[in-house]
Write a protein that holds these residues in place. Structure first.
Motif, PDB file in Angstrom:
ATOM      1  N   THR A 109       0.937  -1.245   0.218  1.00 35.76           N
ATOM      2  CA  THR A 109      -0.189   0.394   0.211  1.00 35.76           C
ATOM      3  C   THR A 109       0.808   1.327  -0.194  1.00 35.76           C
ATOM      4  O   THR A 109       0.453   2.247  -0.038  1.00 35.76           O
ATOM      5  N   VAL A 330      -3.265  -1.256   6.033  1.00 35.43           N
ATOM      6  CA  VAL A 330      -5.078  -1.381   5.396  1.00 35.43           C
ATOM      7  C   VAL A 330      -5.101   0.452   5.243  1.00 35.43           C
ATOM      8  O   VAL A 330      -5.755   1.137   4.775  1.00 35.43           O
ATOM      9  N   TYR A 334      -6.789   2.732   2.387  1.00 39.39           N
ATOM     10  CA  TYR A 334      -7.911   2.922   2.313  1.00 39.39           C
ATOM     11  C   TYR A 334      -7.906   4.612   2.308  1.00 39.39           C
ATOM     12  O   TYR A 334      -8.263   5.550   1.364  1.00 39.39           O
ATOM     13  N   GLY A 337      -5.404   6.103  -0.358  1.00 41.73           N
ATOM     14  CA  GLY A 337      -6.318   5.588  -2.156  1.00 41.73           C
ATOM     15  C   GLY A 337      -5.370   5.072  -2.296  1.00 41.73           C
ATOM     16  O   GLY A 337      -6.294   4.624  -4.010  1.00 41.73           O
ATOM     17  N   ASN A 340      -7.738   0.921  -2.970  1.00 45.55           N
ATOM     18  CA  ASN A 340      -9.095   1.000  -2.607  1.00 45.55           C
ATOM     19  C   ASN A 340     -10.590  -0.356  -2.124  1.00 45.55           C
ATOM     20  O   ASN A 340     -11.603   0.134  -1.592  1.00 45.55           O
ATOM     21  N   ASN A 341      -9.976  -1.672  -1.835  1.00 47.63           N
ATOM     22  CA  ASN A 341     -11.038  -2.330  -1.454  1.00 47.63           C
ATOM     23  C   ASN A 341     -10.178  -3.182  -0.814  1.00 47.63           C
ATOM     24  O   ASN A 341      -8.755  -3.716  -0.645  1.00 47.63           O
ATOM     25  N   HIS A 342     -11.008  -4.498  -0.192  1.00 52.60           N
ATOM     26  CA  HIS A 342      -9.853  -5.958   0.566  1.00 52.60           C
ATOM     27  C   HIS A 342      -9.903  -6.750  -0.559  1.00 52.60           C
ATOM     28  O   HIS A 342      -8.432  -6.908  -0.210  1.00 52.60           O
ATOM     29  N   GLU A 344      -7.474  -5.616  -2.915  1.00 54.52           N
ATOM     30  CA  GLU A 344      -6.037  -4.908  -2.702  1.00 54.52           C
ATOM     31  C   GLU A 344      -5.676  -5.156  -1.991  1.00 54.52           C
ATOM     32  O   GLU A 344      -4.350  -5.500  -1.721  1.00 54.52           O
TER      33      GLU A 344
END
Length: 524
Positions: A109, A330, A334, A337, A340-342, A344
């Motif tokens: 991330t 996590v 989020y 950006g 954007n979702n689980h 990823e």
């Protein structure tokens, strides 16, 4: 001119020596194959020695020690029947994979990347070198992130500050690789990996009590944390007082258009970093609050201590590492950006696991080798004979520790994998020194010093060619000899001063880590 000639001659000698080491190292088989070959050697040795009588007494039985023939039909069928169980129960396997999933999310991330850039961007020029080295040590929590992130950034920030970029690479390389066994307050994935291998090796001891011995993943934590300050001081002094002045006449001839820039954190990255760091700190506070009460479930059911090996807190170190990097990873994803979702998040874990394929293969063969070595009783024979020999020689313990450090450093020039080396060396060293009353914790610490110190001067280290490429962006003529000459002062200084540092810990009886000791009770 004479000085230049002398330097050229020195460089030529160094290149010839390193080329010889590289040729020898390239002739060694892959570590996975090496374990398979060693297992065959163990089988054959057990067959040859199984009919011999030895004077050494096995303290587990009180009888003369006996070598078990692993080529007997019952032994071979037992080996095959237990192959899967031997692999999945191999101590380092699960702990490394679990820790890597959490770290993988934080790296995927961008949390680790943003955190390192943030620390480096606000550093005063006078503290640039020590902070860069400290960040290099800190990067170990992400395993290999330091090689691909901190080292090139070291060149960028030195270049942007008007200093020689190769000095930045040298300082960062010294922290990331030379100080690989140091930990900057946060445990790295290497801690549970080596502790697992140490535990497996210790259980090869002839002492019956060793079968129940549990090695804490933080058994070297106090020593490795204190070592960070030593590594920073060594790197700081050498970089500013010796390496950088030596580079004054080395022209920067890279293409200006290709020279990288250190990007400032964007607003969305800063926001993500703030919230992610807050989440990590909050997680740590909640853990401390839940652990403080006398009735806390984190405490040992035996004595109520948090640091006892039976305490759930100590048994959860790997899980805690997983959670402590998963949560900020996590949150950062989020908020910034980048995830954007689980899906990823799961992709980040999968990416981390995809890079562990080779390790899993190596772990399989390593597990089978250690199992065969233990079943043969060869380890017990070597340990008892070795201990008897060392007792007869009456080496001072300090000399023995120095020998472990230098042996580890030498082998590191030929075998790149830290875990592969320790699996090989530890299987003999740990039980042998236990017979002399030396704890596995101290033996492991001595190994870590030698293993780290020579990382930065061996071309067989997987990332070594990459560092040469980083240097060539600024100085096109950079080669292996250039980088070796750049890093050799760090390696020699670390090897000598870090060894003295360990001896100081031992002499002053300063705790090595959580649940660690310097001595092992010898039976009888």
């Amino acid at each position: 001119m004479s000085e230049q000639t002398a330097n050229a001659a020195k460089s030529g000698w160094l290149n010839r020596a390193l080329n010889a080491i590289e040729v020898i190292g390239n002739k060694l088989p892959d570590p996975a194959v090496l374990f398979a070959l060693l297992m065959i050697v163990v089988w054959l040795s057990s067959w040859l020695l199984s009919g011999m009588t030895f004077a050494e007494v096995d303290p587990r039985t009180g009888d003369a020690i006996k070598i078990n023939n692993l080529l007997e039909p019952t032994s071979l069928t037992a080996f095959m029947a237990k192959m899967v169980a031997t692999f999945v129960s191999f101590p380092p396997l699960g702990v490394v994979l679990v820790a890597m999933m959490g770290l993988g999310v934080a790296e995927y991330t961008g949390y680790i990347n943003a955190g390192l850039r943030s620390i480096l961007s606000v550093t005063p020029k006078m503290l640039l070198t020590p902070v860069l080295i400290a960040v290099g040590v800190l990067s170990h929590v992400a395993v290999d992130a330091g090689y691909v992130l901190v080292i090139p950034l070291g060149a960028v920030i030195f270049y942007a500050a008007g200093r020689h970029p190769l000095a930045g690479i040298a300082a960062a390389f010294a922290g990331v690789s030379g100080g690989f066994s140091a930990t900057f307050f946060v445990p790295s994935s290497l801690d549970p990996l080596l502790a697992g291998l140490t535990q497996a090796s210790a259980r090869l001891s002839a002492d019956p009590a060793a079968a129940q011995l549990v090695i804490n993943p933080l058994n070297n934590y106090f020593f490795t944390t204190a070592s960070t300050f030593l590594i920073v001081i060594i790197g700081w002094v050498l970089t500013d007082k010796f390496i950088e002045p030596r580079l004054k006449n080395t022209a920067i001839d890279g293409d200006p258009a290709d020279l990288p820039k250190m990007d400032a954190l964007q607003p969305h990255e800063r926001k993500g970093l703030r919230w992610a760091t807050f989440a990590m700190v909050l997680s740590g506070v909640l853990l401390m609050v839940s652990a403080m009460p006398e009735t806390s479930a984190w405490r040992s059911p035996l004595n109520g201590e948090l640091t006892h090996s039976s305490a759930p807190l100590m048994q959860s170190i790997v899980g805690i590492i997983f959670v402590f990097f998963l949560i900020p990873g996590v949150v950062y994803g989020y908020v910034a950006g980048t995830a954007n979702n689980h899906r990823e998040i799961i992709k980040g874990m999968s990416k981390a696991m995809s890079g562990m394929g080779y390790y899993i293969v190596m772990a399989f063969f390593c597990a089978q080798f250690i199992y065969a070595f233990g079943q043969s009783n060869l380890g017990a024979l070597i340990a008892i004979k070795g201990a008897n020999w060392l007792q007869q020689m009456s080496f001072p313990m300090g000399v023995t520790l120095v020998g472990i450090v230098f042996l580890s450093g030498f082998i590191n020039l030929l075998v790149g994998s830290a875990s592969a080396k320790w699996a090989l060396i530890g299987a003999v060293m740990v039980p042998m020194l236990m017979e002399l009353g030396v704890s596995p914790d101290l033996t492991q610490a001595a190994y870590r010093v030698g293993d780290s110190s020579t990382n930065i001067i061996t071309p067989l280290m997987p990332y070594f060619p990459l560092i040469v490429v980083f240097c060539q962006k600024y100085v096109k003529s950079t080669g292996i000899g250039t980088l070796i000459a750049l890093m050799l002062p760090f390696s020699i200084s670390m090897l000598l001063l870090w060894t003295c540092f360990l001896l100081g810990f031992w002499a002053l009886d300063i705790p090595l880590g959580v649940g660690a000791s310097y001595t092992y009770p010898v039976a009888g």
